[in-house]
Design a protein around this motif. Structure first.
Motif, mmCIF file in Angstrom:
data_model
loop_
_atom_site.group_PDB
_atom_site.id
_atom_site.type_symbol
_atom_site.label_atom_id
_atom_site.label_comp_id
_atom_site.label_asym_id
_atom_site.label_seq_id
_atom_site.Cartn_x
_atom_site.Cartn_y
_atom_site.Cartn_z
ATOM 1 N N ASN A 54 -5.309 -3.088 10.498
ATOM 2 C CA ASN A 54 -5.884 -1.746 10.448
ATOM 3 C C ASN A 54 -7.405 -1.851 10.533
ATOM 4 O OD1 ASN A 54 -6.865 0.760 9.701
ATOM 5 N ND2 ASN A 54 -5.189 1.144 8.248
ATOM 6 N N GLU A 63 3.398 -7.006 10.470
ATOM 7 C CA GLU A 63 2.012 -6.839 10.047
ATOM 8 C C GLU A 63 1.187 -6.288 11.206
ATOM 9 O OE1 GLU A 63 2.631 -10.648 9.734
ATOM 10 O OE2 GLU A 63 3.982 -10.079 8.123
ATOM 11 N N HIS A 69 -2.810 0.030 15.614
ATOM 12 C CA HIS A 69 -2.229 0.609 14.406
ATOM 13 C C HIS A 69 -1.699 2.006 14.712
ATOM 14 C CE1 HIS A 69 -1.827 1.963 10.271
ATOM 15 N NE2 HIS A 69 -1.932 0.688 9.913
ATOM 16 N N GLU A 82 -7.864 -4.276 6.825
ATOM 17 C CA GLU A 82 -6.775 -5.030 6.187
ATOM 18 C C GLU A 82 -5.555 -5.077 7.099
ATOM 19 O OE1 GLU A 82 -6.402 -4.902 2.229
ATOM 20 O OE2 GLU A 82 -8.599 -4.947 2.270
ATOM 21 N N ASP A 85 -1.773 -4.168 7.400
ATOM 22 C CA ASP A 85 -0.780 -3.300 6.769
ATOM 23 C C ASP A 85 0.603 -3.857 7.052
ATOM 24 O OD1 ASP A 85 -2.777 -1.698 5.919
ATOM 25 O OD2 ASP A 85 -2.518 -0.168 7.478
#
Lengths: 284, 506, 308
Positions: free
Chosen positions: B338, B335, B243, B343, B345
């Protein structure tokens, strides 16, 4: 069907079985020999079987080995030769003396237990040794030296030599040696002048078997040597993993060079080797 | 019982006892076998070099004039890809002299440097080779705690490569668009892994290479355990699992917990297993890095990602796709998982997280160099890594990739030099290299110690999934558990997290 | 000669002259070397198995005793059990195959006179070749999936090529084939030596008594060659448990972990990964299994044969 005919059938079947198994053993050797004469193109599209018929043999793998890269190949080769000969000699001297002693002297009635103790080494997995050896030879500063391999291979060969040679010496008449001693020879002289020559067939067998064992050993060499002292089997495997491409022809040539000396020696001394291999087991 | 016998002491005791026997056993025949300190007796100074056989041969060819001019001698140890790392690690851990100069993968830098096996690079050398010209992403792979211990040699990173010619073919493109609703781009190739998957599927099972054989597939990757599976998988997973707001990738920087079984990794593996089983050539779940290159260069797959994407593709002996290949940074993803929030993101512009797949081979000077050879060794290293030599190296058929700013500008040399890339391909290639090495969300390869074990654990788990022995989630659960266990044994999760932070330059 | 079974008990082979000095000079070096090079590793490995000894740890750490932690880890480790299973499967695959081939070929060899020595010499060949080379020649070259001769021949007969190295099952089969190729010869030579020790007149006598060929074989030959067969089997079983080199060269333990043996796992964790402690605990596990197995085998075969 008469007995003679039955016997004929049995003989024919026997030859068929032997022929078949000989072929199974032969085919890979044939394959490695022809592969060492192949060019890259003979192996990139389809399998080729017959030199001159479905491919044109070339000497480039052999030139590669003996001309282009000779120096680079010679070091591991010499390492193998030195390690195998020295370790087998050491093991032969020490092991056969002990075998002789166990045949001729009484150790409080425990001779058999001592021999069994030697042989129990065979039960220990090599994996158990490599970890300890790595650390042990590090402390001695002997990693990546031929000496480390010589020590390990000698100790690996001794039990087998003790076992076989003890039986061998027991098969020799004790009277000659005793009369020599009465004539004033000492024990060492008796061992080397009388007993050893008489036991020559056994000595040859165990020596060659130790030699082959040391020549072919891989796991310990892989663990204990890095660059300077690598042996032939290690050298071979290092060539394979280079880029994911395998140079089959060069590998084949290297394999043959490493295999031919020992196979030739072993087969020339077949009688002794088979004896050495089967000797202990026959005594049960 | 409290253990107050230190390991060293115990080993000494053991060693002493064994030494006595060793000497007794070998007193007579030891003479030809004893081979310590032979360097002393030779008149010529010998420089001992250990490295890969293939690259080493090129180093030798390149350096030999210099070596002879200076009256030195060069002794080159040649290793296979796998053995080199193993042997360097072992020699380092056991204080055994391997060579004066060695080439090693920068993943092992923490292990090697911390064992005190390397000399810090002297400032004079850094100046002589214009070290400031080296890209920061590469500098990171050469240093530890702000000091430089190794020199760059080959900016090995993964490039995404694809068949420009096919993607530009209108006929193919219109059929592709009918099925998937977007255009194949000959300029960028797949921009996301979703596109990559579509391309994989589309190019499988029909004779687009027009050779009459049933040998056309979507992609080939390095999937073989013990070969290069570690990089094959991580390059596929970074876009989902790294991420942009989180520096960490392999393990959590706060807790040291492995992340390998989080949904990002699981998605990557699930998809990858499907791709490699269905849309790769036969045996594609067990390909070496060479196999995957062969498949691409042999015109049997439409896309791949690999290191030496250029050299082998340009040689007519190994390739049927000269000049047909486009290069780009590894695909990204809309996508991204995270880890902090747990989730996925969503990113409107695909998020890329190019993996600095091991960041290259580096060379370093052993701490055990003989004093007499000191000048020779540093001279050798300087001559080998200075800008002129570096440029000659990366623009020749060496398999080495660019790693300096100046090399990124040298379009001309790449286009018309020995590689003969042509202007367009050269631009593509250099842009991909630069973008990857300079990327803010790039993923630094694992280098926080114990690399061999972590790598082995990951390859074991992933290869089980590829061989259908375990479902991806279970396989990665095993990997994560193994990672934590290794961290525990390497000094604790926290300790490893600290080391990880250091490799990230924190 | 060495190949013939020899029986000594009645013969005197010990000295009557006492010679205490040489008695020890001859024996002590061998005993000392074996004792030290056996005892040191065995004890050291035992020690290591109870610590957290590691080669590649970064930073200053003291080696700690961790009690049984390594063994607990071992018992709960799925990867380890997988390698244990692979090793047993390998052993169960190769040893019976070698016994059957060994017996068949040895019987055939015992049945002929002309060319016996030639065949015997040729059969010795695989035993002289390094496992590394055997695995390379027989394994890597013949079982190569694309253009290896075995798949090529299969295809030319209209079969599918076999995924020798990419399928977990076939990879194991390929490894077994390599081991059988190399070590059947050992069985052949052992059993041939045993068969040659069976007095032919016993066989004839059984035939005269009306037993057919097969019955004579079962009643006379089998019991007489049993002791040697059992010893040879034990040797092969122990070696099969220790298999590692051919796997390193052919599959490296893959695909997945389908062909990784215990010894390979020990090398991988202990030497390559530097985790001496966990490697040692695995080595001990293997040792204990071999001890128990070997002991039980010897005990059972001795008892079974004693009863006969």
């Amino acid at each position: 069907m008469g007995l003679a005919a039955q016997k004929r059938v049995r003989t024919i079947i026997s030859y068929c079985i032997l022929g078949f198994w000989s072929f199974i053993l032969l085919f890979p050797m044939y394959w490695v020999v022809i592969t060492s004469f192949k060019n890259a193109i003979d192996m990139s599209i389809k399998a080729t079987y017959m030199p001159f018929i479905d491919f044109q043999p070339g000497l480039h793998a052999w030139r590669y080995l003996f001309v282009d890269r000779l120096t680079w190949f010679l070091d591991p080769f010499m390492n193998s030769v030195l390690v195998a000969f020295i370790s087998s000699t050491v093991a032969l001297v020490i092991g056969s003396s002990a075998g002789y002693a166990l045949a001729r002297f009484d150790y409080g009635g425990r001779n058999n237990s001592i021999v069994l103790g030697f042989m129990s080494q065979r039960m220990f997995p090599g994996a158990l040794f490599i970890l300890a050896f790595l650390v042990m030879f590090r402390e001695l500063g002997l990693l990546d030296t031929r000496l480390a391999l010589i020590i390990v291979y000698s100790s690996g060969a001794i039990p087998f030599i003790v076992w076989v040679m003890r039986d061998f010496f027991e098969g020799l008449p004790v009277e000659i040696e005793e009369s020599a001693m009465i004539d004033g020879a000492n024990r060492l002289g008796v061992l080397f002048r009388i007993a050893m020559p008489l036991a020559a067939p056994g000595l040859v067998a165990v020596f060659v078997l130790s030699l082959i064992g040391a020549w072919n050993e891989y796991l310990v060499a892989l663990t204990l040597t890095f660059r300077e002292a690598i042996t032939i089997p290690l050298f071979m495997t290092m060539q394979v993993s280079q880029t994911g491409y395998t140079e089959w022809w060069n590998m084949s040539a290297i394999s043959l060079v490493s295999v031919i000396p020992v196979v030739a020696a072993g087969m020339a001394l077949e009688k002794y080797i088979t004896g050495g291999l089967t000797f202990g087991a026959l005594k049960g | 019982m409290e253990s107050k016998v230190s390991r060293r002491q115990f080993l000494r005791m053991v060693g002493g006892a064994a030494g006595a026997v060793a000497l007794a056993a070998c007193a007579a025949p030891a003479a030809p076998a004893a081979d310590g300190g032979e360097a002393m007796s030779q008149e010529k100074i010998v420089i001992r070099y250990a490295g890969l056989d293939g690259m080493g041969a090129r180093v030798e060819a390149f350096m030999l004039p210099w070596v002879e001019e200076n009256g030195y001698e060069l002794e080159r140890g040649a290793f296979g890809q796998q053995e080199l790392t193993d042997k360097i690690m072992q020699s380092v851990a056991t204080d055994t002299y391997l060579a004066d100069i060695f080439q090693f993968p920068s993943n092992a830098r923490a292990d090697v440097i911390n064992a005190g096996a390397l000399q810090e690079i002297p400032t004079e050398v850094l100046e002589a080779i214009d070290f400031d010209d080296v890209l920061p992403g590469i500098v990171n792979t050469l240093s530890w705690e702000g000091k430089i211990y190794a020199l760059p040699y080959d900016g090995d990173i993964h490039y995404y490569s694809f068949r420009k010619d096919l993607f530009a073919n209108e006929d193919i493109n219109s059929r592709f668009k009918d099925s998937y609703g977007f255009d194949l781009s000959p300029d960028t190739g797949a921009v996301t892994w979703d596109q990559w998957r579509n391309i994989c599927e589309f190019f499988t099972g029909w004779d687009w290479n027009e050779n009459g054989e049933d040998d056309d597939f979507g992609a080939a990757c390095m999937t073989k355990r013990g070969d290069t599976l570690w990089w094959g998988f991580n390059s596929r997973a970074t876009a989902y699992a790294k991420h942009p707001d989180d520096d960490a990738y392999f393990i959590d920087l706060d807790t040291g917990e492995a992340r390998l079984n989080n949904p990002g990794f699981v998605r990557a593996l699930t998809e990858w297993v499907e791709e490699m089983q269905n849309w790769a050539p036969p045996g594609g779940t067990n390909f070496t890095y060479g196999d995957s290159l062969n498949a691409m260069n042999g015109g049997r797959v439409a896309q791949t990602y690999n290191w030496d994407a250029v050299t082998s593709a340009t040689s007519p002996e190994t390739s049927v796709i000269q000049g047909l290949q486009g290069y780009n940074i590894l695909p990204g993803s809309h996508e991204v998982f995270n880890s902090k929030s747990g989730e996925w993101d969503y990113f409107d512009i695909p998020s890329h997280a190019p993996f600095h797949a091991f960041g290259g081979w580096v060379i370093a000077v052993s701490a055990q160099v003989d004093e007499l050879a000191y000048d020779a060794v540093w001279g050798f290293v300087t001559h080998l890594t200075k800008p002129e030599s570096g440029l000659a190296f990366v623009t020749d058929l060496t398999g080495a990739s660019p790693y300096r700013f100046s090399q990124m500008e040298a379009v001309e040399e790449f286009a018309t030099g020995p590689l003969q890339l042509g202007e367009e391909v050269a631009m593509d290639y250099l842009n991909a290299a630069r973008e990857t090495l300079d990327h803010p969300n790039a993923v630094t390869d694992q280098a926080f110690g114990g690399w061999v074990q972590y790598r082995d654990a990951l390859e074991l788990g992933v290869s089980k999934a590829l061989a259908n022995e375990l479902p991806p989630q279970d396989a990665l659960d095993e990997v994560a558990a193994a990672f934590n266990e290794i961290s525990e044994r390497m000094g604790g999760l926290q300790h490893q997290a600290e080391l990880y932070a250091r490799t990230l330059g924190k | 000669m060495a190949t013939e079974p020899q029986i000594y008990p009645s013969k005197r082979f010990r000295f009557e002259i006492k010679d205490n000095l040489w008695k020890w000079i001859f024996l002590v070096p061998a005993v000392a070397i074996i004792l030290i090079l056996l005892a040191v590793p065995v004890l050291w490995t035992l020690y290591a198995a109870f610590t957290d000894l590691h080669l590649y740890r970064i930073g200053d750490f003291d080696t700690k005793f961790v009690g049984l932690a390594n063994f607990e880890k071992l018992l709960s480790n799925r990867s380890f059990w997988r390698t244990a299973r692979n090793t047993v499967v390998f052993m169960l695959g190769v040893v019976p195959a070698q016994l059957i081939i060994g017996l068949t070929v040895a019987l055939a060899l015992n049945n002929i006179t002309r060319g016996q020595k030639l065949f015997r010499t040729w059969f010795l060949m695989p035993l002289m070749v390094s496992p590394v080379v055997v695995s390379f020649i027989v394994g890597r070259m013949l079982f190569q999936e694309d253009i290896g001769p075995i798949n090529d021949i299969l295809r030319s007969f209209g079969f599918e090529g076999v995924p020798w190295l990419t399928s977990p099952t076939w990879a194991m089969v390929a490894l077994m084939a390599i081991d059988v190729w190399q070590w059947s010869s050992f069985m052949i030579l052992m059993l041939l030596a045993a068969l040659q020790g069976v007095p032919p007149d016993l066989h004839e006598a059984a035939r005269v008594d009306g037993a057919n060929q097969l019955q004579a074989f079962w009643r006379i030959t089998v019991p007489l060659i049993m002791p040697i067969t059992m010893t040879a089997l034990l040797i092969r079983i122990i070696d099969a448990f220790k298999v590692v080199e051919i796997i390193m060269v052919l599959t490296g333990g893959g695909p997945g972990q389908a062909t990784e043996s215990v010894t390979l796992a020990i090398y991988r964790t202990g030497v390559k990964g530097g985790d001496l402690a966990f490697g040692s605990s695995q080595a001990y596990f293997l040792l204990i299994v071999l001890m128990i197995f070997g002991g039980a085998y010897l005990f059972l075969t001795r008892r079974a044969m004693g009863k006969d």
